[in-house]
Design a protein around this motif. Structure first.
Motif, PDB file in Angstrom:
ATOM      1  N   LEU A 148       0.854  -1.191   0.000  1.00  0.00           N
ATOM      2  CA  LEU A 148       0.000   0.000   0.000  1.00  0.00           C
ATOM      3  C   LEU A 148       0.889   1.241   0.000  1.00  0.00           C
ATOM      4  O   LEU A 148       1.748   1.392   0.866  1.00  0.00           O
ATOM      5  CB  LEU A 148      -0.912   0.005   1.228  1.00  0.00           C
ATOM      6  N   THR A 149       0.678   2.110  -0.974  1.00  0.00           N
ATOM      7  CA  THR A 149       1.513   3.314  -1.128  1.00  0.00           C
ATOM      8  C   THR A 149       0.725   4.546  -0.728  1.00  0.00           C
ATOM      9  O   THR A 149      -0.392   4.759  -1.220  1.00  0.00           O
ATOM     10  CB  THR A 149       1.964   3.467  -2.594  1.00  0.00           C
ATOM     11  N   PRO A 150       1.241   5.377   0.204  1.00  0.00           N
ATOM     12  CA  PRO A 150       0.520   6.596   0.602  1.00  0.00           C
ATOM     13  C   PRO A 150       0.196   7.473  -0.609  1.00  0.00           C
ATOM     14  O   PRO A 150       1.055   7.708  -1.469  1.00  0.00           O
ATOM     15  CB  PRO A 150       1.510   7.311   1.535  1.00  0.00           C
ATOM     16  N   ASN A 151      -1.045   7.953  -0.683  1.00  0.00           N
ATOM     17  CA  ASN A 151      -1.460   8.854  -1.758  1.00  0.00           C
ATOM     18  C   ASN A 151      -1.458  10.277  -1.198  1.00  0.00           C
ATOM     19  O   ASN A 151      -2.483  10.810  -0.780  1.00  0.00           O
ATOM     20  CB  ASN A 151      -2.849   8.467  -2.272  1.00  0.00           C
ATOM     21  N   ARG A 152      -0.264  10.883  -1.188  1.00  0.00           N
ATOM     22  CA  ARG A 152      -0.100  12.196  -0.565  1.00  0.00           C
ATOM     23  C   ARG A 152      -0.842  13.281  -1.330  1.00  0.00           C
ATOM     24  O   ARG A 152      -1.356  14.243  -0.747  1.00  0.00           O
ATOM     25  CB  ARG A 152       1.389  12.523  -0.452  1.00  0.00           C
ATOM     26  N   THR A 153      -0.898  13.150  -2.642  1.00  0.00           N
ATOM     27  CA  THR A 153      -1.603  14.152  -3.457  1.00  0.00           C
ATOM     28  C   THR A 153      -3.078  14.197  -3.088  1.00  0.00           C
ATOM     29  O   THR A 153      -3.659  15.273  -2.903  1.00  0.00           O
ATOM     30  CB  THR A 153      -1.446  13.825  -4.959  1.00  0.00           C
ATOM     31  N   LEU A 154      -3.692  13.020  -2.968  1.00  0.00           N
ATOM     32  CA  LEU A 154      -5.105  12.957  -2.613  1.00  0.00           C
ATOM     33  C   LEU A 154      -5.330  13.454  -1.184  1.00  0.00           C
ATOM     34  O   LEU A 154      -6.304  14.169  -0.912  1.00  0.00           O
ATOM     35  CB  LEU A 154      -5.610  11.511  -2.748  1.00  0.00           C
ATOM     36  N   LYS A 155      -4.419  13.125  -0.286  1.00  0.00           N
ATOM     37  CA  LYS A 155      -4.558  13.565   1.104  1.00  0.00           C
ATOM     38  C   LYS A 155      -4.526  15.091   1.188  1.00  0.00           C
ATOM     39  O   LYS A 155      -5.307  15.702   1.931  1.00  0.00           O
ATOM     40  CB  LYS A 155      -3.441  12.962   1.956  1.00  0.00           C
ATOM     41  N   MET A 156      -3.628  15.724   0.412  1.00  0.00           N
ATOM     42  CA  MET A 156      -3.564  17.190   0.395  1.00  0.00           C
ATOM     43  C   MET A 156      -4.834  17.783  -0.191  1.00  0.00           C
ATOM     44  O   MET A 156      -5.348  18.793   0.301  1.00  0.00           O
ATOM     45  CB  MET A 156      -2.345  17.648  -0.415  1.00  0.00           C
ATOM     46  N   ALA A 157      -5.368  17.151  -1.231  1.00  0.00           N
ATOM     47  CA  ALA A 157      -6.595  17.652  -1.859  1.00  0.00           C
ATOM     48  C   ALA A 157      -7.766  17.590  -0.883  1.00  0.00           C
ATOM     49  O   ALA A 157      -8.585  18.518  -0.806  1.00  0.00           O
ATOM     50  CB  ALA A 157      -6.907  16.835  -3.113  1.00  0.00           C
ATOM     51  N   ILE A 158      -7.842  16.509  -0.119  1.00  0.00           N
ATOM     52  CA  ILE A 158      -8.913  16.377   0.880  1.00  0.00           C
ATOM     53  C   ILE A 158      -8.752  17.438   1.967  1.00  0.00           C
ATOM     54  O   ILE A 158      -9.728  18.057   2.402  1.00  0.00           O
ATOM     55  CB  ILE A 158      -8.905  14.952   1.495  1.00  0.00           C
ATOM     56  N   SER A 159      -7.528  17.663   2.421  1.00  0.00           N
ATOM     57  CA  SER A 159      -7.265  18.675   3.453  1.00  0.00           C
ATOM     58  C   SER A 159      -7.686  20.060   2.982  1.00  0.00           C
ATOM     59  O   SER A 159      -8.326  20.820   3.732  1.00  0.00           O
ATOM     60  CB  SER A 159      -5.780  18.686   3.829  1.00  0.00           C
ATOM     61  N   ARG A 160      -7.334  20.391   1.724  1.00  0.00           N
ATOM     62  CA  ARG A 160      -7.704  21.714   1.178  1.00  0.00           C
ATOM     63  C   ARG A 160      -9.222  21.839   1.082  1.00  0.00           C
ATOM     64  O   ARG A 160      -9.793  22.884   1.401  1.00  0.00           O
ATOM     65  CB  ARG A 160      -7.061  21.917  -0.192  1.00  0.00           C
ATOM     66  N   TRP A 161      -9.883  20.749   0.660  1.00  0.00           N
ATOM     67  CA  TRP A 161     -11.344  20.771   0.531  1.00  0.00           C
ATOM     68  C   TRP A 161     -12.000  20.966   1.900  1.00  0.00           C
ATOM     69  O   TRP A 161     -12.950  21.742   2.043  1.00  0.00           O
ATOM     70  CB  TRP A 161     -11.805  19.464  -0.115  1.00  0.00           C
ATOM     71  N   LEU A 162     -11.461  20.285   2.927  1.00  0.00           N
ATOM     72  CA  LEU A 162     -12.009  20.421   4.277  1.00  0.00           C
ATOM     73  C   LEU A 162     -11.842  21.841   4.812  1.00  0.00           C
ATOM     74  O   LEU A 162     -12.741  22.403   5.447  1.00  0.00           O
ATOM     75  CB  LEU A 162     -11.337  19.427   5.224  1.00  0.00           C
TER      76      LEU A 162
END
Length: 478
Positions: free
Chosen positions: A457-471
């Motif tokens: 399992l590879t961390p998806n840092r791009t998606l995590k940042m996108a979710i943080s910005r959306w929140l």
């Protein structure tokens, strides 16, 4: 949609009963044992199986906090266990020595009811672990029991077909002939509904029996009136005696299991059939919804317990906490907050929060300072844990009140991801959900059902940042 996600096959004889707490599943059997599993990955806890009964174990149930488990048996005893270490706390002997068929905790854990084959009913004081009151039904064996949500009343069902209502002083309040050939099970929903006529708040009760039927009732519990019972409707669908029934936590669904080997899930508001599950190969003896997660357990004389998961887009057992009521956390009562604390493994704080009248609005406004100065929680670790859970609740309150982009939702849980990872199938999942998926010996993709070439399992840092910005954007405009 209901999906079979796990089968437990550890018992060596018929499974008689299963029960959930917020973190565990307990099962009991003709093989004289009780087994306890973690809901994280359905592995058996180190102290399981629990052994002590000398004959078949008919029923088991958790206390509301989940810290205590009770089991009852043909040997005429009800045993009380500490779920944290498996230690036996007490052996409660039915005065008559008759086989004990059913046991239930009151909602506040003050009492435990045990009902026996000779019709005797005993109310045990859980603080002293001594007999408090006892009584007898008029005819038949006592096989079913359920408490009212306030704990002031309970109902018992007997093999002669009667439903009998008792108060907490063991006074018989009301008796109803419900099923001609005998009652097999009953349950009371914890969520009230309005009758739409006088504005009274009724509770739904379900009973099932040897007549192949499930009946829905409306009960009005009032200290000054006693109990008022109204017949609502009969649910059909089974072709043989119905042995078990249970409401989901939010009361929106009812599940039943039958001699016809089928499990049927109904929508309680309409009586419509939502699902029919037919994986068991012998009589279905027990079924139970998990209180705060979309899981269902069904047990059978085929010696197995099946675990089912519901699509979170549909009504589910944990709906009160997991879905629509997140939008109205501010409207939670003190009891709703207590239920949430238990679900977050914070049951030890229920008394403190109730003493300080913490409702939903107060809960969302709690800070590090108020936990320290007003609630006097001295432990830094405990304060941090409570604050973390409250912050997660705030986040989910925001995220449910708006449409979440689908790519931010974990395909397994259908919840907003906090730690997204990319699996070998190219899809992104919540790390914990995917690790649980893999740990249950699955080697296929949750999305394609094809074999996974790798379990990395590879961390998806791009998606995590996108979710943080959306929140952050949602919090800014909320």
């Amino acid at each position: 949609m209901a999906t079979l996600i796990h089968t437990l096959a550890d018992h060596s004889d018929d499974v008689n009963y299963c029960a959930f707490s917020s973190s565990c599943l307990a099962t009991c059997s003709l093989d004289k044992t009780i087994r306890v599993y973690s809901l994280n990955n359905f592995t058996e806890l180190p102290y399981s199986p629990l052994k002590g009964h000398t004959y078949a174990v008919h029923c088991c149930c958790f206390s509301p906090s989940g810290h205590v488990l009770a089991s009852c048996s043909t040997d005429g005893t009800t045993m009380v266990w500490d779920t944290r270490n498996g230690r036996m706390l007490a052996v409660l002997e039915q005065p008559s020595g008759s086989p004990v068929r059913v046991c239930r905790f009151s909602p506040e854990s003050a009492y435990l009811v045990s009902g026996a084959a000779d019709g005797s009913v005993v109310l045990w004081n859980m603080q002293s672990l001594k007999l408090y009151r006892s009584g007898n039904v008029k005819d038949g064996s006592l096989v079913a029991c359920a408490f009212s949500p306030n704990g002031n009343f309970f109902v018992t069902g007997s093999s002669c077909g009667d439903l009998t209502f008792w108060d907490d002083k063991m006074r018989c309040l009301y008796n109803e002939k419900a099923h001609d050939l005998g009652v097999t099970c009953c349950d009371i929903s914890s969520q009230p509904i309005s009758d739409g006529e006088h504005g009274f708040r009724y509770f739904q009760m379900a009973s099932c029996g040897q007549d192949n039927q499930i009946k829905l009732w409306l009960i009005l519990f009032a200290d000054f009136l006693g109990v008022e019972l109204k017949y609502k409707c009969t649910l059909n669908g089974h072709s043989a005696p119905v042995l078990a029934c249970a409401f989901s936590y939010d009361g929106q669904m009812l599940v039943s299991g039958s001699v016809d080997k089928c499990v049927i899930i109904y929508e309680t508001s309409t009586g419509n059939t939502l699902h029919t599950l037919s994986q068991h190969t012998r009589y279905v003896t027990t079924c139970a919804f998990a209180p705060y997660s979309p899981l269902l357990a069904t047990g059978s004389m085929d010696k197995t317990v099946n675990i089912w998961q519901f699509d979170l887009k549909q009504p589910c057992a944990g709906n009160t906490v997991e879905n629509e009521s997140k939008v109205t956390v501010e409207d939670w009562s003190e009891d709703d907050v207590s239920a949430w604390l238990c679900a977050q493994d914070l049951a030890d704080f229920v008394g403190l929060f109730k003493m300080n009248n913490i409702d939903g609005k107060e809960l969302l406004n709690l800070t590090k300072e108020s936990l320290t100065n007003e609630l006097k929680i001295e432990s830094l670790g405990l304060r941090s844990k409570v604050l973390q859970k409250i912050e997660e609740l705030r986040m989910t309150t925001i995220s449910v009140s708006v449409t979440i982009p689908d790519e931010f939702l974990c395909p397994i849980t259908r919840e907003l991801m906090k730690d997204p990872v990319i699996a070998a199938d190219g899809y992104s999942y919540e790390r914990e959900a995917m690790e649980n998926w893999i740990s249950t010996r699955r080697r296929s993709s949750p999305m394609t059902n094809l074999p996974l070439p790798s379990l990395i399992l590879t961390p998806n840092r791009t998606l995590k940042m996108a979710i943080s910005r959306w929140l952050e954007t949602q919090q800014k405009y909320s």
